[in-house]
Design a protein around this motif. Structure first.
Motif, short mmCIF file in Angstrom:
data_model
loop_
_atom_site.label_atom_id
_atom_site.label_comp_id
_atom_site.label_asym_id
_atom_site.label_seq_id
_atom_site.Cartn_x
_atom_site.Cartn_y
_atom_site.Cartn_z
N THR A 108 0.83 -1.20 0.00
CA THR A 108 0.00 0.00 0.00
C THR A 108 0.87 1.26 0.00
O THR A 108 2.04 1.23 0.35
N VAL A 109 0.27 2.37 -0.39
CA VAL A 109 0.95 3.66 -0.42
C VAL A 109 0.19 4.62 0.48
O VAL A 109 -1.04 4.71 0.42
N GLY A 110 0.93 5.33 1.32
CA GLY A 110 0.29 6.35 2.15
C GLY A 110 0.51 6.12 3.63
O GLY A 110 0.36 4.99 4.13
N LEU A 111 0.87 7.20 4.34
CA LEU A 111 1.17 7.10 5.76
C LEU A 111 -0.07 6.75 6.58
O LEU A 111 0.00 5.95 7.52
N SER A 112 -1.21 7.34 6.25
CA SER A 112 -2.43 7.06 7.02
C SER A 112 -2.82 5.59 6.91
O SER A 112 -3.22 4.97 7.89
N ILE A 113 -2.70 5.03 5.70
CA ILE A 113 -3.01 3.62 5.51
C ILE A 113 -2.09 2.77 6.37
O ILE A 113 -2.52 1.81 7.04
N ALA A 114 -0.79 3.11 6.39
CA ALA A 114 0.17 2.35 7.18
C ALA A 114 -0.14 2.42 8.67
O ALA A 114 -0.08 1.42 9.39
N ARG A 115 -0.48 3.62 9.15
CA ARG A 115 -0.83 3.75 10.57
C ARG A 115 -2.04 2.88 10.91
O ARG A 115 -2.06 2.19 11.94
N ILE A 128 -12.08 6.91 17.98
CA ILE A 128 -12.00 8.04 17.05
C ILE A 128 -12.26 7.58 15.63
O ILE A 128 -12.91 8.27 14.84
N GLY A 129 -11.75 6.42 15.29
CA GLY A 129 -11.82 5.93 13.92
C GLY A 129 -10.46 6.04 13.26
O GLY A 129 -9.50 6.56 13.83
N PRO A 130 -10.34 5.57 12.03
CA PRO A 130 -9.03 5.50 11.37
C PRO A 130 -8.50 6.88 11.00
O PRO A 130 -9.25 7.86 10.91
N PHE A 131 -7.18 6.93 10.78
CA PHE A 131 -6.60 8.11 10.17
C PHE A 131 -7.18 8.24 8.76
O PHE A 131 -7.36 7.25 8.05
N ASP A 132 -7.48 9.47 8.36
CA ASP A 132 -8.10 9.71 7.06
C ASP A 132 -7.09 9.39 5.96
O ASP A 132 -6.04 10.03 5.87
N GLU A 159 -2.55 14.51 8.62
CA GLU A 159 -3.38 13.37 9.03
C GLU A 159 -3.43 13.22 10.54
O GLU A 159 -4.48 12.87 11.11
N GLU A 160 -2.31 13.50 11.24
CA GLU A 160 -2.32 13.38 12.68
C GLU A 160 -3.10 14.52 13.34
O GLU A 160 -3.76 14.33 14.36
N HIS A 161 -3.08 15.69 12.72
CA HIS A 161 -3.83 16.82 13.27
C HIS A 161 -5.33 16.62 13.09
O HIS A 161 -6.13 16.95 13.97
#
Length: 253
Positions: free
Chosen positions: A5-12, A105-109, A122-124
């Motif tokens: 996968t690609v993307g920091l939010s997906i990885a988190r 909260i739910g997942p990172f966007d 994404e963290e903010h």
């Protein structure tokens, strides 16, 4: 966990979904943590069982602090305290949370953050959603890490243009969900950076980074309009409003 996968939010989100224990911590691959970093995080949550999310400082390495013409994304603070309601402060490079907080909260966007169509913040955004649930978010100054990823001046200016897109898209999303305070954040940022640019122009001092941030911020406001928002989860949906043509326009800016 290796993933294509690609993307920091997906990885988190993948990491948190697989986590076997309650306390989870994140840093970046260009950071160096102290030997007691994990133990310090565990100690923090034991001492403050009401804390759901915590941030600690991100410092410039001493060995590189005096090298000319390079800049570092960093975060310094020395006060141990809880964030005020809706206060946005902290870097994902030194962030920890309870897994149960992420589940609430739910997942990172996944449209936000590095590698996303709306890069940055994404963290903010996730932190802001934690505020909506009245979670206790703590600043812990005692567990700093070193950030070794420096930027040249030219790279620093380009970075402002990229990450400001996510900053604006984060605020726009919550404004579209009916949160008036997000509109205040948008107007405050636009006024602040416009003022900085004017002040530095008058002083005949470099203002390129601020100008690029403002340009990227306006771009983020525009790009965010191409994506639908789920008002129940406060997440962007992957399908843009207007279909594939809108997705192409949003990616191109």
């Amino acid at each position: 966990i290796r993933t294509a996968t690609v993307g920091l939010s997906i990885a988190r989100n993948l990491a948190l979904g697989e986590a076997l224990h309650e306390i989870c911590a994140f840093t970046d691959d260009d950071c160096a943590v102290p030997p007691q970093w994990v133990a310090n995080i565990a100690r923090l949550y034991r001492a403050h069982p009401e804390t759901q999310i915590a941030f600690s400082p991100v410092h410039i390495p001493e060995s590189l602090a005096k090298v000319p013409d390079i800049l570092f994304p960093c975060l310094y603070f020395n006060q141990d305290r809880l964030l005020r309601n809706r206060e946005i402060f902290g870097m994902g490079a030194n962030m920890s949370m309870r897994k149960s907080a992420w589940e609430r909260i739910g997942p990172f966007d996944t449209l936000l953050g590095a590698g996303g169509l709306l890069p940055g913040a994404e963290e903010h955004d996730w932190l802001y959603r934690g505020h909506r649930l009245q979670m206790q978010i703590r600043l812990d100054p005692s567990n700093a890490i070193d950030h070794h990823a420096f930027r040249t001046i030219e790279e620093w200016i380009k970075m402002h243009a990229v990450y400001s897109v996510g900053d604006a898209a984060f605020a726009m999303k919550h404004l579209r969900c009916g949160d008036w305070y997000a509109g205040v954040m948008l107007l405050r940022t636009l006024a602040d950076y416009s003022g900085r640019i004017l002040k530095q122009r008058l002083k005949r001092h470099g203002f390129e980074a601020q100008a690029e941030y403002l340009r990227g911020y306006w771009s983020g406001i525009w790009k965010s309009r191409h994506f639908a928002v789920d008002r129940q989860t406060f997440l962007y949906t992957q399908q843009p409003e207007g279909g594939s043509k809108a997705l192409s326009e949003a990616a191109d800016g």
